[in-house]
Design a protein around this motif. Structure first.
Motif, PDB file in Angstrom:
ATOM      1  N   ILE A 139      45.557  38.676  49.075  1.00 60.52           N
ATOM      2  CA  ILE A 139      46.031  38.860  47.705  1.00 60.52           C
ATOM      3  C   ILE A 139      47.375  39.569  47.692  1.00 60.52           C
ATOM      4  CG2 ILE A 139      45.576  40.120  45.560  1.00 60.52           C
ATOM      5  CD1 ILE A 139      42.579  39.579  46.090  1.00 60.52           C
TER       6      ILE A 139
ATOM      7  N   VAL B  76      42.755  35.142  40.583  1.00 57.53           N
ATOM      8  CA  VAL B  76      42.429  34.406  41.804  1.00 57.53           C
ATOM      9  C   VAL B  76      41.194  33.554  41.525  1.00 57.53           C
ATOM     10  CG1 VAL B  76      43.453  36.057  43.401  1.00 57.53           C
ATOM     11  CG2 VAL B  76      41.060  36.323  42.729  1.00 57.53           C
TER      12      VAL B  76
ATOM     13  N   VAL C 233      39.140  43.374  44.853  1.00 60.60           N
ATOM     14  CA  VAL C 233      40.114  42.429  44.302  1.00 60.60           C
ATOM     15  C   VAL C 233      40.910  43.089  43.177  1.00 60.60           C
ATOM     16  CG1 VAL C 233      40.349  40.284  42.993  1.00 60.60           C
ATOM     17  CG2 VAL C 233      38.824  40.370  44.972  1.00 60.60           C
TER      18      VAL C 233
ATOM     19  N   VAL D 215      44.764  42.359  40.901  1.00 58.81           N
ATOM     20  CA  VAL D 215      44.370  41.137  40.196  1.00 58.81           C
ATOM     21  C   VAL D 215      43.768  41.480  38.835  1.00 58.81           C
ATOM     22  CG1 VAL D 215      42.735  39.204  40.262  1.00 58.81           C
ATOM     23  CG2 VAL D 215      44.056  39.797  42.312  1.00 58.81           C
TER      24      VAL D 215
END
Length: 336
Positions: free
Chosen positions: A179, A204, A303, A308
């Motif tokens: 990422i 994502v 994440v 994100v």
């Protein structure tokens, strides 16, 4: 630390797709997207019409359509119709093209083609006319500001998305290091366009499943993880973050992947190929959100910590409504 959640549906049964969308909407998902792969699934915009009629609050849109199979006026008119029908909830997901394009013998769009297409669709929706490939094109009836979400995996596509997209959909998978590597290209593109990288919304995507054990959760996802990996690695392994010892196997996966069995399920050639190449653990850890509820929550938190804003979770399990409910009730609340 909060995340937005969306689901991705494969319209193999239109009535079932509508019911799954209604369930997701009732559970509080932020987005319902439908895959566009005309050789494999039911028509995108027929499915989105049913999704619009069976939801009340979630944003809805393609996940994703492409510049190769649809002229800009066709896409602009279709998504404006969905936006009108849904009361202004449509988003337009665009990408270079994967199975929809490869299954008709065409190649994915280049970054230059993507830019030209995005600019044309945006102008049609906002102004009603523009020039596309040297010709005047028009959309006479719609004036709707519909957000454009751009899917990207390679460095050039990620920079472009950071430059021109309302929302970026990164094909990096769920590992924080992947990422961060992709995010750097998005930020580079944003700065080149005079945008504040912190204001660029990033999601994502990949398949998801919840079960009593990680092994049980992963079992139905091998083909779907391969599909996400094919999108990401099909643009080349340069700076893709693949461990050196796995690179030959990943190259074989990208080369031998059967697009006619894209998202073909646990018994498909692609699922078996992942196993034969010894890539099951790597592909599912990188490209799937899977495990017990606690494991999925931990993965999602990592994440989010990488910067994100949202997860697009493709639903490909044998019991999709159970998966939607389990994710919505046992994982999503912990990230709100």
């Amino acid at each position: 630390m909060t995340l937005r959640f969306g689901i991705g549906l494969l319209a193999s049964d239109l009535r079932e797709t509508a019911e799954q969308a209604g369930l997701a909407d009732a559970l509080g998902y932020d987005l319902v997207r439908v895959a566009d792969s005309q050789c494999l699934f039911r028509d995108l915009y027929v499915a989105l019409t049913l999704v619009a009629l069976n939801t009340a609050r979630a944003k809805i849109g393609p996940g994703v359509t492409n510049p190769i199979t649809r002229h800009p006026t066709v896409t602009a008119g279709a998504i404006a119709s969905i936006d009108e029908l849904s009361g202004g909830r449509a988003v337009l997901g665009l990408g270079a093209g994967d199975s929809a394009v490869l299954n008709i013998g065409e190649k994915p769009a280049t970054a230059a083609t993507m830019r030209e297409y995005v600019e044309a669709v945006r102008a049609l929706l906002q102004d009603g006319e523009t020039s596309y490939r040297g010709k005047a094109i028009r959309l006479t009836w719609a004036r709707r500001r519909i957000p454009i979400w751009l899917a990207a995996a390679g460095a050039r596509a990620l920079r472009l998305a950071g430059e021109i997209a309302d929302v970026v959909i990164m094909g990096s998978g769920f590992l924080p290091e992947g990422i961060r590597a992709s995010m750097a290209y998005v930020e580079e593109g944003a700065r080149a366009a005079g945008r504040d990288p912190k204001e660029v919304e990033v999601w994502v995507f990949g398949p998801a499943n919840v079960a009593d054990t990680r092994e049980a959760a992963v079992a139905p996802l091998r083909a779907a993880a391969a599909a996400t990996g094919h999108f990401s690695f099909g643009r080349g392994l340069e700076r893709a973050g693949v461990p050196a010892e796995l690179a030959p196997a990943v190259e074989r996966l990208a080369r031998e992947y059967r697009t006619q069995e894209h998202q073909g399920g646990a018994g498909s050639f692609n699922a078996q190929l992942v196993g034969r190449l010894g890539l099951t653990d790597y592909m599912t850890r990188r490209f799937a959100l899977a495990g017990t509820p606690e494991e999925c929550i931990e993965q999602a938190r990592a994440v989010a910590a990488a910067g994100v804003h949202g997860l697009m979770l493709t639903i490909v399990t044998p019991e999709p409504r159970r998966t939607i409910r389990e994710l919505g009730e046992r994982v999503m609340p912990a990230l709100r």
